[in-house]
Design a protein around this motif. Structure first.
Motif, PDB file in Angstrom:
ATOM      1  N   ARG A 214       0.897   7.814  -6.070  1.00 38.65           N
ATOM      2  CA  ARG A 214      -0.194   8.795  -6.043  1.00 38.65           C
ATOM      3  C   ARG A 214       0.291  10.129  -5.488  1.00 38.65           C
ATOM      4  NH1 ARG A 214      -3.283   5.187  -3.007  1.00 38.65           N
ATOM      5  NH2 ARG A 214      -3.873   6.909  -1.667  1.00 38.65           N
ATOM      6  N   MET A 215       1.174  10.075  -4.484  1.00 35.52           N
ATOM      7  CA  MET A 215       1.704  11.304  -3.919  1.00 35.52           C
ATOM      8  C   MET A 215       2.572  12.039  -4.934  1.00 35.52           C
ATOM      9  SD  MET A 215       3.977  12.191  -0.509  1.00 35.52           S
ATOM     10  CE  MET A 215       3.066  11.179   0.599  1.00 35.52           C
TER      11      MET A 215
ATOM     12  N   GLN B  69       1.976   2.049  -3.480  1.00 32.16           N
ATOM     13  CA  GLN B  69       0.885   2.636  -4.256  1.00 32.16           C
ATOM     14  C   GLN B  69       0.665   4.096  -3.861  1.00 32.16           C
ATOM     15  OE1 GLN B  69      -0.234   0.675  -6.784  1.00 32.16           O
ATOM     16  NE2 GLN B  69       1.339  -0.633  -5.891  1.00 32.16           N
ATOM     17  N   ARG B  70       0.701   4.370  -2.552  1.00 31.73           N
ATOM     18  CA  ARG B  70       0.538   5.742  -2.087  1.00 31.73           C
ATOM     19  C   ARG B  70       1.654   6.641  -2.611  1.00 31.73           C
ATOM     20  NH1 ARG B  70      -1.430   3.141   2.690  1.00 31.73           N
ATOM     21  NH2 ARG B  70       0.685   2.951   3.521  1.00 31.73           N
TER      22      ARG B  70
ATOM     23  N   ALA C 101      -2.283   9.163   5.533  1.00 33.75           N
ATOM     24  CA  ALA C 101      -2.670   7.764   5.328  1.00 33.75           C
ATOM     25  C   ALA C 101      -1.481   6.827   5.524  1.00 33.75           C
ATOM     26  CB  ALA C 101      -3.270   7.581   3.930  1.00 33.75           C
ATOM     27  N   ASP C 102      -0.302   7.259   5.086  1.00 35.69           N
ATOM     28  CA  ASP C 102       0.866   6.412   5.273  1.00 35.69           C
ATOM     29  C   ASP C 102       1.200   6.274   6.756  1.00 35.69           C
ATOM     30  OD1 ASP C 102       2.854   4.884   3.633  1.00 35.69           O
ATOM     31  OD2 ASP C 102       4.212   6.035   4.919  1.00 35.69           O
TER      32      ASP C 102
ATOM     33  N   ILE D 297      -2.303  11.835   1.742  1.00 38.60           N
ATOM     34  CA  ILE D 297      -1.528  10.608   1.534  1.00 38.60           C
ATOM     35  C   ILE D 297      -0.459  10.472   2.612  1.00 38.60           C
ATOM     36  CG2 ILE D 297       0.044   9.423  -0.054  1.00 38.60           C
ATOM     37  CD1 ILE D 297      -1.632  10.728  -2.352  1.00 38.60           C
TER      38      ILE D 297
ATOM     39  N   ASN E 160       0.820  -1.211   0.000  1.00 37.73           N
ATOM     40  CA  ASN E 160       0.000   0.000   0.000  1.00 37.73           C
ATOM     41  C   ASN E 160       0.854   1.261   0.000  1.00 37.73           C
ATOM     42  OD1 ASN E 160      -2.408  -1.432  -0.035  1.00 37.73           O
ATOM     43  ND2 ASN E 160      -2.565  -1.481   2.187  1.00 37.73           N
TER      44      ASN E 160
END
Length: 105
Positions: free
Chosen positions: A22-23, A18-19, A41-42, A38, A15
């Motif tokens: 996106r970041m 993937q983040r 979220a991390d 993000i 994950n």
């Protein structure tokens, strides 16, 4: 035997990768709000999936999360001996400093 905590750590690694992409996209587009989301979220992934955060770090994150102008916060470094970091709009820095001084004696 099985090691569910290791599977959770692998889930975090997947994950996080993937983040990261996106970041990067959000950063390139100048979307700092998404970068902050993000980043936050991390931190949740480190806490919940990788399980390396600690109560002091999470207290610090909880404090700064309450301040308007904080876009994201998370633990950094090695968990129980790491540090907390935050992405903060310039006009909210003093508010974050005050929140920490009051809430984290």
């Amino acid at each position: 035997g099985t090691h569910p905590h290791l599977c959770e750590r692998l889930t975090y690694l997947y994950n996080a990768q993937q983040r990261f992409y996106r970041m990067l996209d959000a950063w390139r587009e100048g979307d700092i709000v998404t970068v902050g989301e993000i980043f936050r979220a991390d931190g949740h992934g480190l806490r919940d999936e990788y399980r390396i955060s600690g109560p002091e770090l999470e207290t610090m994150c909880d404090l700064v999360r309450t301040v308007d102008g904080v876009l994201g916060e998370r633990m950094l470094g090695g968990g129980d001996k790491g540090a907390a970091g935050a992405l903060v709009l310039a006009d909210a820095v003093e508010l974050v400093e005050r929140a920490v001084e009051i809430g984290y004696p």
